[in-house]
Design a protein around this motif. Structure first.
Motif, PDB file in Angstrom:
ATOM      1  N   GLY A 220     -87.931 -68.342  69.315  1.00 48.36           N
ATOM      2  CA  GLY A 220     -88.172 -69.486  70.199  1.00 48.36           C
ATOM      3  C   GLY A 220     -86.911 -70.302  70.405  1.00 48.36           C
ATOM      4  O   GLY A 220     -86.587 -70.695  71.529  1.00 48.36           O
ATOM      5  N   GLN A 221     -86.176 -70.525  69.323  1.00 43.77           N
ATOM      6  CA  GLN A 221     -84.923 -71.279  69.426  1.00 43.77           C
ATOM      7  C   GLN A 221     -83.889 -70.514  70.247  1.00 43.77           C
ATOM      8  O   GLN A 221     -83.205 -71.101  71.084  1.00 43.77           O
ATOM      9  CB  GLN A 221     -84.366 -71.568  68.030  1.00 43.77           C
TER      10      GLN A 221
ATOM     11  N   LEU B 185     -90.089 -78.658  68.420  1.00 43.92           N
ATOM     12  CA  LEU B 185     -89.328 -78.043  69.509  1.00 43.92           C
ATOM     13  C   LEU B 185     -90.200 -77.791  70.735  1.00 43.92           C
ATOM     14  O   LEU B 185     -89.767 -77.949  71.872  1.00 43.92           O
ATOM     15  CB  LEU B 185     -88.700 -76.730  69.038  1.00 43.92           C
ATOM     16  N   LEU B 186     -91.437 -77.414  70.489  1.00 45.18           N
ATOM     17  CA  LEU B 186     -92.379 -77.159  71.573  1.00 45.18           C
ATOM     18  C   LEU B 186     -92.650 -78.445  72.357  1.00 45.18           C
ATOM     19  O   LEU B 186     -92.665 -78.427  73.595  1.00 45.18           O
ATOM     20  CB  LEU B 186     -93.681 -76.601  70.993  1.00 45.18           C
TER      21      LEU B 186
ATOM     22  N   ALA C 159     -89.621 -68.622  75.149  1.00 44.36           N
ATOM     23  CA  ALA C 159     -89.381 -69.621  74.100  1.00 44.36           C
ATOM     24  C   ALA C 159     -90.691 -70.315  73.749  1.00 44.36           C
ATOM     25  O   ALA C 159     -91.043 -70.447  72.570  1.00 44.36           O
ATOM     26  CB  ALA C 159     -88.348 -70.644  74.565  1.00 44.36           C
ATOM     27  N   ARG C 160     -91.396 -70.724  74.765  1.00 47.47           N
ATOM     28  CA  ARG C 160     -92.671 -71.412  74.543  1.00 47.47           C
ATOM     29  C   ARG C 160     -93.667 -70.509  73.807  1.00 47.47           C
ATOM     30  O   ARG C 160     -94.341 -70.944  72.882  1.00 47.47           O
ATOM     31  CB  ARG C 160     -93.247 -71.866  75.879  1.00 47.47           C
ATOM     32  N   HIS C 161     -93.737 -69.247  74.224  1.00 47.54           N
ATOM     33  CA  HIS C 161     -94.656 -68.302  73.582  1.00 47.54           C
ATOM     34  C   HIS C 161     -94.384 -68.205  72.089  1.00 47.54           C
ATOM     35  O   HIS C 161     -95.293 -68.327  71.265  1.00 47.54           O
ATOM     36  CB  HIS C 161     -94.528 -66.923  74.229  1.00 47.54           C
ATOM     37  N   TRP C 162     -93.116 -67.977  71.704  1.00 44.11           N
ATOM     38  CA  TRP C 162     -92.798 -67.787  70.286  1.00 44.11           C
ATOM     39  C   TRP C 162     -92.904 -69.082  69.494  1.00 44.11           C
ATOM     40  O   TRP C 162     -93.326 -69.065  68.334  1.00 44.11           O
ATOM     41  CB  TRP C 162     -91.425 -67.134  70.139  1.00 44.11           C
ATOM     42  N   LEU C 163     -92.577 -70.197  70.124  1.00 49.67           N
ATOM     43  CA  LEU C 163     -92.744 -71.479  69.421  1.00 49.67           C
ATOM     44  C   LEU C 163     -94.220 -71.789  69.208  1.00 49.67           C
ATOM     45  O   LEU C 163     -94.611 -72.307  68.155  1.00 49.67           O
ATOM     46  CB  LEU C 163     -92.055 -72.606  70.201  1.00 49.67           C
TER      47      LEU C 163
END
Length: 117
Positions: free
Chosen positions: A77-78, A109-110, A91-95
């Motif tokens: 995500g980062q 972070l999300l 990024a959003r998916h993994w966060l």
């Protein structure tokens, strides 16, 4: 042994120890050991100058994240939030995946990512 070396506050910061730990983690990572994939992937993405090593690290992180490793999900995500890998949907998916497993940092972070849009 490799995880102990990397987690050691004093030893884990030196390049030579990281290199040794990386060699130890290589075989288990290739055999599909999720924690080895995650740790080696993070190591390659952050501590290698070679583009090839960073690509391999990124792929190892992706494999570990798909297998449910929270730290790998956060790391992906980062990475997807920055520079050459910037893909905010991924990024959003993994966060979201990491946050669902209790990662406070991923949640933070999300929220920042959502506020940017």
């Amino acid at each position: 042994m490799a995880l102990w070396l990397l987690d050691s506050q004093r030893l884990g910061q030196t390049k030579s120890v990281k290199r040794i730990a990386g060699r130890i983690l290589k075989q288990p990572a290739l055999e599909g050991v999720v924690e080895a994939q995650s740790r080696l992937g993070r190591l390659l993405c952050h501590d290698c100058d070679s583009q090839r090593d960073r690509r391999i690290g990124f792929e190892l992180l992706r494999q570990a994240a798909r297998a449910g490793d929270r730290q790998a999900q956060l790391e992906l995500g980062q990475l997807y939030c920055q520079g050459q890998h910037q893909e905010l949907t991924k990024a959003r998916h993994w966060l979201e995946q990491a946050a669902a497993q209790g990662s406070v940092e991923a949640s933070r972070l999300l929220q920042r990512l959502v506020a940017k849009r």
